[in-house]
Scaffold this motif. Structure first.
Motif, mmCIF file in Angstrom:
data_model
loop_
_atom_site.group_PDB
_atom_site.id
_atom_site.type_symbol
_atom_site.label_atom_id
_atom_site.label_comp_id
_atom_site.label_asym_id
_atom_site.label_seq_id
_atom_site.Cartn_x
_atom_site.Cartn_y
_atom_site.Cartn_z
ATOM 1 N N LEU A 159 0.885 -1.087 -0.022
ATOM 2 C CA LEU A 159 0.049 -0.135 0.028
ATOM 3 C C LEU A 159 0.810 1.266 -0.099
ATOM 4 N N ILE A 160 0.635 1.961 -1.065
ATOM 5 C CA ILE A 160 1.416 3.471 -0.935
ATOM 6 C C ILE A 160 0.524 4.296 -1.306
ATOM 7 N N TYR A 161 0.596 5.254 -0.320
ATOM 8 C CA TYR A 161 -0.072 6.599 -0.295
ATOM 9 C C TYR A 161 0.289 7.748 0.306
ATOM 10 N N GLY A 162 -0.448 8.764 0.085
ATOM 11 C CA GLY A 162 0.455 10.287 0.545
ATOM 12 C C GLY A 162 -0.730 10.723 1.754
ATOM 13 N N HIS A 163 -1.019 11.932 1.339
ATOM 14 C CA HIS A 163 -2.144 12.662 2.406
ATOM 15 C C HIS A 163 -1.498 13.350 3.531
ATOM 16 N N PHE A 164 -1.040 12.449 4.585
ATOM 17 C CA PHE A 164 -0.607 12.600 5.832
ATOM 18 C C PHE A 164 0.464 13.633 6.132
ATOM 19 N N HIS A 165 1.346 13.678 4.967
ATOM 20 C CA HIS A 165 2.383 14.644 4.927
ATOM 21 C C HIS A 165 3.616 13.817 6.032
ATOM 22 N N LYS A 166 3.597 12.873 5.913
ATOM 23 C CA LYS A 166 4.533 12.115 7.077
ATOM 24 C C LYS A 166 4.866 10.743 6.393
ATOM 25 N N PRO A 167 6.425 10.629 6.348
ATOM 26 C CA PRO A 167 7.033 9.508 5.656
ATOM 27 C C PRO A 167 6.746 8.246 6.791
ATOM 28 N N ILE A 168 6.312 7.185 5.817
ATOM 29 C CA ILE A 168 6.100 5.670 6.703
ATOM 30 C C ILE A 168 6.801 4.618 5.662
ATOM 31 N N ALA A 169 7.396 3.801 6.165
ATOM 32 C CA ALA A 169 7.926 2.501 5.464
ATOM 33 C C ALA A 169 7.923 1.532 6.708
ATOM 34 N N LYS A 170 6.812 0.675 6.601
ATOM 35 C CA LYS A 170 6.694 -0.568 7.545
ATOM 36 C C LYS A 170 6.011 -1.676 6.932
ATOM 37 N N LEU A 171 6.033 -2.802 7.659
ATOM 38 C CA LEU A 171 5.437 -4.069 7.576
ATOM 39 C C LEU A 171 4.303 -3.986 8.552
ATOM 40 N N LYS A 172 2.954 -4.159 8.151
ATOM 41 C CA LYS A 172 2.013 -4.354 9.222
ATOM 42 C C LYS A 172 1.128 -5.415 8.752
ATOM 43 N N ASN A 173 0.868 -6.592 9.690
ATOM 44 C CA ASN A 173 -0.002 -7.400 9.166
ATOM 45 C C ASN A 173 0.353 -8.114 7.821
ATOM 46 N N ASN A 174 1.619 -8.345 7.381
ATOM 47 C CA ASN A 174 2.040 -8.753 6.106
ATOM 48 C C ASN A 174 1.878 -8.024 5.203
ATOM 49 N N ILE A 175 1.447 -6.774 5.183
ATOM 50 C CA ILE A 175 1.162 -5.688 4.231
ATOM 51 C C ILE A 175 2.285 -4.693 4.526
ATOM 52 N N TYR A 176 3.080 -4.402 3.256
ATOM 53 C CA TYR A 176 3.984 -3.188 3.292
ATOM 54 C C TYR A 176 3.300 -2.058 2.934
ATOM 55 N N ILE A 177 3.615 -1.011 3.963
ATOM 56 C CA ILE A 177 3.055 0.303 3.644
ATOM 57 C C ILE A 177 4.065 1.219 3.792
ATOM 58 N N PHE A 178 3.914 2.079 2.681
ATOM 59 C CA PHE A 178 4.815 3.468 2.289
ATOM 60 C C PHE A 178 3.870 4.422 2.118
ATOM 61 N N ASN A 179 4.464 5.721 2.834
ATOM 62 C CA ASN A 179 4.084 6.936 2.416
ATOM 63 C C ASN A 179 5.418 7.717 2.134
ATOM 64 N N PRO A 180 5.488 8.139 1.014
ATOM 65 C CA PRO A 180 6.806 9.052 0.672
ATOM 66 C C PRO A 180 6.960 10.205 1.322
ATOM 67 N N ASN A 181 5.982 10.983 1.712
ATOM 68 C CA ASN A 181 5.699 12.410 2.428
ATOM 69 C C ASN A 181 5.302 13.244 1.330
ATOM 70 N N SER A 182 5.009 14.673 1.794
ATOM 71 C CA SER A 182 4.857 15.469 0.808
ATOM 72 C C SER A 182 6.152 16.124 0.253
ATOM 73 N N ILE A 183 6.223 16.352 -1.004
ATOM 74 C CA ILE A 183 7.339 17.126 -1.409
ATOM 75 C C ILE A 183 7.365 18.550 -0.822
ATOM 76 N N THR A 184 6.438 19.035 -0.910
ATOM 77 C CA THR A 184 6.287 20.539 -0.237
ATOM 78 C C THR A 184 5.997 20.868 1.124
ATOM 79 N N PHE A 185 5.259 20.007 1.999
ATOM 80 C CA PHE A 185 5.183 20.299 3.158
ATOM 81 C C PHE A 185 5.900 19.135 3.911
ATOM 82 N N LEU A 186 7.139 19.119 4.186
ATOM 83 C CA LEU A 186 8.007 18.228 4.581
ATOM 84 C C LEU A 186 7.689 17.964 6.297
ATOM 85 N N SER A 187 7.400 16.791 6.561
ATOM 86 C CA SER A 187 7.540 16.673 8.045
ATOM 87 C C SER A 187 8.814 16.196 8.647
#
Length: 151
Positions: free
Chosen positions: A123-151
């Motif tokens: 699962l790859i998603y944005g919206h929250f302006h928060k970088p995420i890279a983890k494994l949760k319940n055998n699903i890989y989850i990524f959020n690349p962060n906002s390129i504009t509003f970096l957290s």
């Protein structure tokens, strides 16, 4: 194959140019856009270099390399009039080596509201302006962060 995943541009031509420079320098093949392309929305400050029309024009130059663009909560049908590739889908899916890559903005589907995925899917998603890279319940989850509003 090298992908660049971009989320939450929010109309900042300055930040988009920096990212496109990296895309070119690294000889990447495709761009995945996760929404909130042109507008900053009511909760965000106006970003540095705010120029939605210039953002649309620059992205249109790469329309043949864009393989996915998910609609963000700040994107609308009016934006599609400037953008020369589809931007109004809630999500897209790409299958590579028997793994589903579920690509979305994040305001509907995210790690707290998972779409129907199988073990090993991504699962790859944005919206929250928060970088995420983890494994949760055998699903890989990524959020690349906002390129504009970096957290």
């Amino acid at each position: 194959m090298k992908w660049m995943i971009i989320s939450d541009i929010h109309g900042s031509i300055n930040d988009l140019r920096k990212v496109i420079d990296i895309f070119e320098e690294e000889h990447m093949d495709h761009i995945i856009l996760l929404g909130d392309l042109l507008y900053h929305g009511p909760r965000n400050s106006i970003p540095n270099g705010y120029d939605p029309k210039a953002v649309a024009n620059l992205l249109n130059q790469y329309k043949n390399q864009i393989i996915c663009s998910a609609r963000g909560n700040c994107d609308s049908e009016v934006d599609q009039m400037l953008i020369e590739f589809p931007i109004l889908s809630t999500y897209s899916q790409i299958y590579i080596d028997n793994h589903r890559f579920f690509l979305t903005h994040g305001h509907i589907y995210n790690e707290d509201n998972l779409p129907p995925l199988n073990n090993g899917d991504v699962l790859i998603y944005g919206h929250f302006h928060k970088p995420i890279a983890k494994l949760k319940n055998n699903i890989y989850i990524f959020n690349p962060n906002s390129i504009t509003f970096l957290s």
